[in-house]
Design a protein around this motif. Structure first.
Motif, short mmCIF file in Angstrom:
data_model
loop_
_atom_site.label_atom_id
_atom_site.label_comp_id
_atom_site.label_asym_id
_atom_site.label_seq_id
_atom_site.Cartn_x
_atom_site.Cartn_y
_atom_site.Cartn_z
N ALA A 134 42.57 27.02 37.24
CA ALA A 134 41.30 26.70 37.92
C ALA A 134 41.39 27.23 39.34
CB ALA A 134 41.05 25.19 37.95
N PHE A 135 40.25 27.39 39.97
CA PHE A 135 40.18 27.87 41.36
C PHE A 135 40.89 29.22 41.52
CE2 PHE A 135 40.65 23.17 41.42
CZ PHE A 135 39.37 22.85 41.77
N GLY A 136 40.89 30.01 40.45
CA GLY A 136 41.54 31.32 40.53
C GLY A 136 43.06 31.26 40.53
N ARG A 137 43.62 30.11 40.15
CA ARG A 137 45.07 29.96 40.16
C ARG A 137 45.54 29.30 38.87
NH1 ARG A 137 46.45 30.56 45.44
NH2 ARG A 137 48.58 30.01 44.94
N GLU A 138 46.85 29.39 38.64
CA GLU A 138 47.43 28.73 37.47
C GLU A 138 48.61 27.88 37.86
OE1 GLU A 138 48.39 31.83 34.70
OE2 GLU A 138 46.44 31.60 33.71
N VAL A 139 48.77 26.77 37.13
CA VAL A 139 49.91 25.89 37.38
C VAL A 139 50.43 25.38 36.04
CG1 VAL A 139 48.46 23.82 37.71
CG2 VAL A 139 50.71 23.90 38.77
N ARG A 140 51.73 25.16 35.96
CA ARG A 140 52.29 24.50 34.78
C ARG A 140 52.12 22.99 34.94
NH1 ARG A 140 56.33 27.50 31.70
NH2 ARG A 140 55.19 29.44 31.37
N ALA A 141 51.82 22.31 33.84
CA ALA A 141 51.67 20.85 33.92
C ALA A 141 52.26 20.21 32.68
CB ALA A 141 50.20 20.47 34.05
N GLY A 142 52.99 19.12 32.85
CA GLY A 142 53.60 18.46 31.70
C GLY A 142 53.79 16.97 31.94
N ALA A 143 54.12 16.25 30.86
CA ALA A 143 54.44 14.82 30.97
C ALA A 143 55.96 14.68 31.05
CB ALA A 143 53.89 14.06 29.77
N PHE A 144 56.41 13.94 32.06
CA PHE A 144 57.84 13.68 32.27
C PHE A 144 58.02 12.19 32.54
CE2 PHE A 144 56.90 17.98 33.64
CZ PHE A 144 57.97 18.75 33.20
N PRO A 145 58.08 11.38 31.50
CA PRO A 145 58.16 9.93 31.74
C PRO A 145 59.44 9.54 32.46
CG PRO A 145 58.17 10.43 29.37
CD PRO A 145 58.08 11.74 30.08
N ILE A 146 59.30 8.83 33.56
CA ILE A 146 60.48 8.45 34.35
C ILE A 146 61.27 7.36 33.62
CG2 ILE A 146 59.32 6.68 35.75
CD1 ILE A 146 60.94 7.71 38.16
N GLY A 147 62.59 7.46 33.71
CA GLY A 147 63.46 6.46 33.08
C GLY A 147 64.26 5.72 34.13
N ILE A 148 65.24 4.95 33.66
CA ILE A 148 66.09 4.18 34.58
C ILE A 148 67.55 4.55 34.33
CG2 ILE A 148 64.50 2.23 34.74
CD1 ILE A 148 66.48 0.74 32.82
N ARG A 171 64.90 13.63 35.53
CA ARG A 171 65.16 14.50 36.66
C ARG A 171 65.53 15.92 36.21
NH1 ARG A 171 70.56 12.79 38.62
NH2 ARG A 171 71.24 14.52 37.34
N ASN A 172 66.43 15.99 35.24
CA ASN A 172 66.89 17.32 34.80
C ASN A 172 65.76 18.11 34.15
OD1 ASN A 172 69.41 16.79 35.76
ND2 ASN A 172 70.23 16.13 33.79
N GLU A 173 64.96 17.42 33.35
CA GLU A 173 63.86 18.14 32.69
C GLU A 173 62.86 18.65 33.70
OE1 GLU A 173 62.19 16.05 29.33
OE2 GLU A 173 64.01 16.44 28.15
N PHE A 174 62.59 17.83 34.71
CA PHE A 174 61.62 18.29 35.72
C PHE A 174 62.19 19.48 36.49
CE2 PHE A 174 59.28 18.63 39.60
CZ PHE A 174 57.97 18.35 39.23
N ILE A 175 63.43 19.35 36.91
CA ILE A 175 64.03 20.42 37.74
C ILE A 175 64.15 21.72 36.93
CG2 ILE A 175 66.13 21.12 38.98
CD1 ILE A 175 66.44 18.17 39.82
N THR A 176 64.54 21.59 35.66
CA THR A 176 64.64 22.79 34.83
C THR A 176 63.27 23.44 34.66
OG1 THR A 176 66.46 21.76 33.66
CG2 THR A 176 65.43 23.64 32.57
N ALA A 177 62.26 22.62 34.40
CA ALA A 177 60.91 23.17 34.21
C ALA A 177 60.42 23.83 35.50
CB ALA A 177 59.94 22.07 33.78
N LEU A 178 60.80 23.25 36.64
CA LEU A 178 60.39 23.83 37.92
C LEU A 178 61.08 25.18 38.14
CD1 LEU A 178 58.89 23.66 40.62
CD2 LEU A 178 60.76 22.26 41.51
N ALA A 179 62.38 25.20 37.83
CA ALA A 179 63.12 26.45 38.02
C ALA A 179 62.58 27.54 37.09
CB ALA A 179 64.61 26.21 37.75
N ASP A 180 62.10 27.13 35.91
CA ASP A 180 61.60 28.11 34.93
C ASP A 180 60.12 28.45 35.10
OD1 ASP A 180 64.07 28.09 33.85
OD2 ASP A 180 63.59 26.80 32.15
N ALA A 181 59.44 27.73 35.97
CA ALA A 181 57.98 27.95 36.10
C ALA A 181 57.73 29.38 36.61
CB ALA A 181 57.38 26.93 37.06
#
Ligand code: ADP
Length: 465
Positions: free
Chosen positions: A216-230, A447-457
């Motif tokens: 949207a707005f001429g841009r793209e972003v990756r988006a996902g669900a990352f349920p936080i755990g304990i 945390r790891n899934e988010f960081i990995t997805a960010l590094a791969d975005a």
């Protein structure tokens, strides 16, 4: 070996460098990753100062750095109390009846994000992975980009994402949504929050969704669900070793064979405390045989006491509690115990362990970590029962809890009865499945899934559709 990329975490409140276990939540989740990568944690110092007196504070320990910025009193009030907590928080929890919007507050929100960005950008290295947390800091990436930052920047929303009809009641909501598109990755607590975000983009911003890519707005972003755990092991250990274990034993002795129902929440209208009290009252009405044999302990530290909506809510909760106690108490039994303060996490774990039932019934909650902590603190041989609102993000994963609609007091009262009657074999079965889920999706995986997805975005700013 240190990973090549440094992690930079940004959140409004920055946890302590030492004694992280005592802080819990987000701190436990990201501090390990910060230490491993020689990372930086950046945010507000917790101090308000006179205009022109704001300073940057830096502290190093255990291979990581904490950098915090003071805020001028007036900025703080407008950005934090008024806009973040008085406007965005109720909006994000679907409470448009409580949102207070003022242009000056919205401007201050943007202004503080700009100040944070101006300080942070000087601390960044070209290969950093930047992870921004929560609704206080939505425009941070836009402000960093404006200053030339090209690093990968991710955003995690700890609260729910509201339906487009609710979001669009916020004056000038579009710049806020547009600001999300300056990130490389957006993380939501549940698939439902992700869906609502995608729906808003399609309907209100005439954007597109292709798999994990939202445009949207001429841009793209990756988006996902990352349920936080304990940290499951830590909470369990707190409940079964001193001093948590001593608190457990003292609680058990004080209960003298009574069943305890526990609720642990910040005093926040999103937590459903009034409806919860009403459901308990209904349970007591319907089950006179329970009188004298059950206690409801509500631990509810004051939160955001500067805001009128919170002060009023506190009075209502206290009145509801007083009414139940006035109506049902006996000289040797008080049905509701109410602690208006924060407790050490180890004590909380002990209290969870000593409680037959946890009543976690928010009317809207991003995840709700208390639900997870309660389960982790149980004795697998003789576990308690979790009664959980379907409107907590946690309900998407914790389907072996007794799931209730908190707007249906009858149903919640029935669930309390069910929980008290539940045979040991069923309690064990449910607990085992719940624990499996908690262990599988713990805070490290989140945390790891988010960081990995960010590094791969797909890389960097300036992405065009
Ligand atoms: P929220 O982030 O909206 O407050 P969560 O349930 O997700 O709700 O997280 C709350 C965290 O704060 C949990 O880790 C919980 O253990 C902690 N907490 C809640 N109430 C208390 C209390 N009275 N004393 C200490 N910690 C508390």
């Amino acid at each position: 070996m240190k990973p090549a990329r440094r992690l930079v975490a940004v959140s409004n409140r920055v946890g302590p460098l030492r004694g992280v276990a005592a802080a819990g939540g987000l701190a436990v989740g990201i501090v390990d990753a910060l230490r491993e990568s020689g990372g930086l944690w950046f945010g507000w110092s917790g101090r308000t100062v006179a205009a022109g007196r704001a300073r940057l504070h830096r502290e190093h320990a255990d291979g990581m750095t904490v950098a915090t910025l003071d805020l001028p009193q007036q900025d703080f009030e407008r950005y934090y109390n008024n806009f973040s907590n008085g406007c965005l928080w109720p909006l994000l929890h679907f409470r448009i009846d409580l949102t207070q919007y003022h242009h000056a507050d919205s401007d201050a929100y943007r202004h503080v994000n700009r100040r944070f960005a101006a300080t942070l950008v000087r601390l960044l290295r070209p290969t950093d992975l930047v992870w921004v947390h929560d609704f206080h800091l939505i425009p941070l990436a836009s402000e960093l980009r404006r200053l030339g930052a090209r690093q990968r920047i991710g955003f995690f929303l700890h609260t729910p994402f509201p339906p487009t009809e609710i979001l669009s009641t916020l004056p000038h909501h579009e710049p806020l949504v547009r600001a999300l598109f300056d990130y490389d990755l957006l993380g939501f607590q549940t698939d439902e929050d992700l869906n609502r975000f995608q729906d808003h983009v399609r309907r209100a911003a005439r954007g597109s969704v292709r798999g994990a890519t939202v445009g949207a707005f001429g841009r793209e972003v990756r988006a996902g669900a990352f349920p936080i755990g304990i940290d499951v092991e830590q909470v369990h250990r707190f409940a079964f070793t001193r001093p948590g274990e001593q608190d457990f034993a003292r609680m058990r002795a004080a209960l003298a064979g009574r069943d305890q129902i526990i609720g642990v929440d910040r005093l926040d209208y999103s937590k459903g405390l009034l409806r919860r009290m009403a459901a308990y009252e209904r349970y007591l009405e319907q089950h006179p045989e329970s009188h004298g044999h059950v206690i409801y302990l509500q631990v509810a530290p004051v939160s955001r006491g500067q805001l009128k909506s919170y002060r009023e809510f506190r009075h209502e909760v206290e009145a509801a509690k007083a009414q139940i106690n006035g109506r049902f108490s006996r000289f040797d039994w008080t049905p509701v115990h109410y602690l208006n303060r924060a407790l050490p996490r180890r004590t909380l774990a002990g209290l969870f362990r000593a409680s037959r039932i946890a009543l976690v019934t928010p009317v809207r909650d991003g995840m709700n970590l208390v639900a997870k902590e309660y389960v982790a603190a149980q004795d697998a041989e003789d576990p308690g029962v979790l009664v959980l609102s379907r409107f907590a993000g946690a309900a998407r994963q914790m389907t072996d809890a007794l799931i209730v609609n908190p707007f249906d007091g009858e149903e919640t009262a029935r669930a309390l009865h069910h929980a008290r009657q539940m045979p040991l074999a069923e309690r064990r079965r449910r607990h085992e499945r719940l624990m499996r889920g908690l262990v599988e999706y713990d805070v490290r995986r989140w945390r790891n899934e988010f960081i990995t997805a960010l590094a791969d975005a797909p890389t960097g700013s300036g992405r065009r559709r």
